[in-house]
Design a protein around this motif. Sequence first.
Motif, PDB file in Angstrom:
ATOM      1  N   LEU A 247       0.844  -1.185   0.000  1.00 53.64           N
ATOM      2  CA  LEU A 247       0.000   0.000   0.000  1.00 53.64           C
ATOM      3  C   LEU A 247       0.883   1.240   0.000  1.00 53.64           C
ATOM      4  O   LEU A 247       1.824   1.341   0.804  1.00 53.64           O
ATOM      5  CB  LEU A 247      -0.901   0.002   1.237  1.00 53.64           C
ATOM      6  CG  LEU A 247      -1.736   1.250   1.497  1.00 53.64           C
ATOM      7  CD1 LEU A 247      -2.761   1.452   0.381  1.00 53.64           C
ATOM      8  CD2 LEU A 247      -2.429   1.153   2.851  1.00 53.64           C
TER       9      LEU A 247
ATOM     10  N   GLU B 277      -6.591  -5.339 -13.012  1.00 55.45           N
ATOM     11  CA  GLU B 277      -7.566  -4.811 -12.057  1.00 55.45           C
ATOM     12  C   GLU B 277      -8.755  -5.760 -12.020  1.00 55.45           C
ATOM     13  O   GLU B 277      -9.033  -6.441 -12.999  1.00 55.45           O
ATOM     14  CB  GLU B 277      -8.019  -3.419 -12.484  1.00 55.45           C
ATOM     15  CG  GLU B 277      -6.907  -2.393 -12.564  1.00 55.45           C
ATOM     16  CD  GLU B 277      -7.416  -1.085 -13.126  1.00 55.45           C
ATOM     17  OE1 GLU B 277      -8.307  -0.471 -12.519  1.00 55.45           O
ATOM     18  OE2 GLU B 277      -6.922  -0.676 -14.187  1.00 55.45           O
TER      19      GLU B 277
ATOM     20  N   THR C  27      -1.518  -1.341  -4.164  1.00 54.94           N
ATOM     21  CA  THR C  27      -2.664  -0.483  -3.879  1.00 54.94           C
ATOM     22  C   THR C  27      -2.178   0.942  -3.651  1.00 54.94           C
ATOM     23  O   THR C  27      -1.319   1.171  -2.798  1.00 54.94           O
ATOM     24  CB  THR C  27      -3.429  -0.967  -2.644  1.00 54.94           C
ATOM     25  OG1 THR C  27      -3.853  -2.319  -2.850  1.00 54.94           O
ATOM     26  CG2 THR C  27      -4.660  -0.094  -2.392  1.00 54.94           C
TER      27      THR C  27
ATOM     28  N   SER D   1      -3.465   4.452  -2.565  1.00 55.13           N
ATOM     29  CA  SER D   1      -4.619   5.072  -1.922  1.00 55.13           C
ATOM     30  C   SER D   1      -4.163   5.945  -0.763  1.00 55.13           C
ATOM     31  O   SER D   1      -3.157   5.656  -0.112  1.00 55.13           O
ATOM     32  CB  SER D   1      -5.577   3.997  -1.406  1.00 55.13           C
ATOM     33  OG  SER D   1      -6.648   4.577  -0.683  1.00 55.13           O
TER      34      SER D   1
ATOM     35  N   THR E 208      -3.451   0.955  -9.186  1.00 55.03           N
ATOM     36  CA  THR E 208      -3.835  -0.135  -8.299  1.00 55.03           C
ATOM     37  C   THR E 208      -4.232  -1.365  -9.094  1.00 55.03           C
ATOM     38  O   THR E 208      -5.084  -1.302  -9.980  1.00 55.03           O
ATOM     39  CB  THR E 208      -5.017   0.302  -7.408  1.00 55.03           C
ATOM     40  OG1 THR E 208      -4.583   1.358  -6.553  1.00 55.03           O
ATOM     41  CG2 THR E 208      -5.502  -0.861  -6.555  1.00 55.03           C
TER      42      THR E 208
END
Length: 121
Positions: free
Chosen positions: A11, A40, A118, A120, A90
């Motif tokens: 992440l 994805e 990921t 974010s 992602t």
Amino acid sequence: QVQLVESGGGLVQPGGSLRLSCAASGSIFSIKAMGWYRQEPGKQRELVAVITSGGSTNYADSVKGRFTISRDNAKKTVYLQMNSLKPEDTAVYYCAAGVTIAIVVRAPTYWGQGTQVTVSS
């Protein structure tokens, strides 16, 4: 047979960086090209970058200028340095290999298990 093992996913915040690694083992003497794909949920797997044994590279337009593919032949490892990451990056990232760059681009012979990236906040 060739085995590919990816690592380095995780992440990260938008604008951040990650480096993925793909370690190859087995009958790798025949492998002349390797690459990275991503997928994805609900979408087709797409080619991100490829590199030949001679070091020639090619990138998807969406990652040009942000991602860099490289290889360390002594370590039998291919890397994907990802900078300026965006939420749309992602995906699950897969390492791929084949005897020619054309095979890696069209239908890789060998695949890794994938690593999740990921992006974010």
